[in-house]
Scaffold this motif. Structure first.
Motif, PDB file in Angstrom:
ATOM      1  N   TYR A 126       0.813  -1.218   0.000  1.00 14.58           N
ATOM      2  CA  TYR A 126       0.000   0.000   0.000  1.00 14.58           C
ATOM      3  C   TYR A 126       0.849   1.272   0.000  1.00 14.58           C
ATOM      4  N   THR A 127       1.776   1.360   0.941  1.00 10.62           N
ATOM      5  CA  THR A 127       2.593   2.582   1.037  1.00 10.62           C
ATOM      6  C   THR A 127       3.488   2.755  -0.183  1.00 10.62           C
ATOM      7  N   LEU A 128       3.838   1.654  -0.830  1.00 11.48           N
ATOM      8  CA  LEU A 128       4.675   1.732  -2.032  1.00 11.48           C
ATOM      9  C   LEU A 128       3.860   2.176  -3.241  1.00 11.48           C
ATOM     10  N   VAL A 129       2.665   1.614  -3.362  1.00  8.52           N
ATOM     11  CA  VAL A 129       1.807   1.939  -4.516  1.00  8.52           C
ATOM     12  C   VAL A 129       1.183   3.322  -4.364  1.00  8.52           C
ATOM     13  N   MET A 130       0.513   3.554  -3.227  1.00 10.37           N
ATOM     14  CA  MET A 130      -0.183   4.824  -3.011  1.00 10.37           C
ATOM     15  C   MET A 130       0.761   5.842  -2.379  1.00 10.37           C
ATOM     16  N   ASN A 131       1.806   6.179  -3.113  1.00 13.92           N
ATOM     17  CA  ASN A 131       2.744   7.174  -2.612  1.00 13.92           C
ATOM     18  C   ASN A 131       2.242   8.583  -2.903  1.00 13.92           C
TER      19      ASN A 131
END
Length: 315
Positions: free
Chosen positions: A133-138
């Protein structure tokens, strides 16, 4: 507006609105004023809480912040003028002002449709790909999606406004609505409007159905993932993160579909004003209320923001 026809004979429109209600317009003024102040207060509170509480500095609440701001602007385009007209004997609006209202109304409305779809994608990534999540939705992707929603929304609004305002208006000039919306304004054009109505209907499908279908696809994957969660508590928690968004989706796209995805013969009826009140007044009020009442993180942050005691679990 570049699309305004210079040969237009009508220079002012009369917004019929709620004229038929006579003295009840004063009561409506009080009701709409209270609702408008509540909308501004509720959205401002949501934005302030998200801005001040670091626990809410996530993509999901960033999108909610932008949506609340957009909804506030959206209501500002419609309600202040409505309030003035409820107290005024003359309910006229210039052609240029009508075109400007139509443009900004459609711009913010389209932007909101795309933002709600973006929030659906955010929920999909959070539930179906939690580890990424944190990688994709930066931050970069979040700003890109918000910018794309705004640019696309206002570009479509510009195209739609130009299509409408480029038509000749020879009279009558009485708009059967309380603001300049597409169907009641087109009805006054003194030319064949079938081609342009088809183009506007196509734009409506693009703005309403495409984001809605993307949301359905996202929630199809989300439901599949939730059903695979072994514990009932886990399923409940996962669904709770989507409940607020789903409520907004149903009301927002439902009202928009009733008005803009219908045959021409059924457009611009008197009943449209009642539905229009839902998506110009009720929905902007519903968004902050739903997210504050149904979202535990927002409720907790709001209590701390207001200095209220927050119950903590004892382990």
């Amino acid at each position: 507006m570049h699309g305004v026809n210079r040969t237009t004979m009508v220079t002012r429109f009369v917004l019929v609105g709620f004229s038929s209600l006579g003295e009840l317009q004063l009561l409506l003024f009080v009701i709409f004023l209270l609702l408008y102040l509540t909308i501004l207060l509720a959205n401002a509170t949501i934005m302030a809480v998200i801005r001040c509480r670091r626990t809410l500095h996530t993509p999901m609440y960033g999108f909610l912040f932008i949506l609340s701001f957009s909804e506030s602007c959206y209501t500002f385009v419609i309600i202040p003028q409505l309030l003035v007209h409820l107290l005024s004997a003359t309910k006229s609006i210039s052609f240029v002002a009508c075109a400007a209202q139509l443009f900004f109304f459609l711009g913010f409305a389209c932007t909101n449709c795309f933002l709600i779809a973006v929030m659906g994608y955010d929920r999909y990534v959070a539930i179906c790909q939690p580890l990424r999540y944190t990688l994709v939705m930066n931050k970069r992707l979040g700003l890109g999606l918000v910018s794309l929603s705004g640019v696309t929304g206002f570009f479509i609004a510009l195209v739609a406004t130009n299509l409408i305002c480029d038509m000749p208006f020879c009279g009558p000039n009485r708009v059967n609505h309380y603001f300049c919306d597409m169907a009641p304004v087109i009805k006054l054009a003194c030319t064949d409007t079938h081609v342009k109505e088809l183009a506007l209907f196509s734009l409506s499908i693009l703005v309403i159905m495409v984001p809605f279908l993307l949301i359905l696809i996202s929630y199809g994957f989300i439901l599949n993932t939730i059903l695979k969660i072994p514990s009932a508590e886990g399923k409940k928690k996962a669904f709770a993160t989507c409940a607020s968004h789903l409520t907004v989706v149903i009301v927002h796209y439902g009202c928009a579909s009733i008005i803009y995805l219908r045959p021409r013969s059924k457009s611009a009826s008197d009943k449209d004003q009642l539905v229009a009140v839902t998506y110009t007044v009720v929905t902007p009020l519903l968004n902050p209320l739903v997210y504050s009442l149904r979202n535990q993180e927002v409720k907790t942050a709001l209590k701390r923001f207001l200095g209220m005691p927050v119950a903590t679990k004892v382990i």
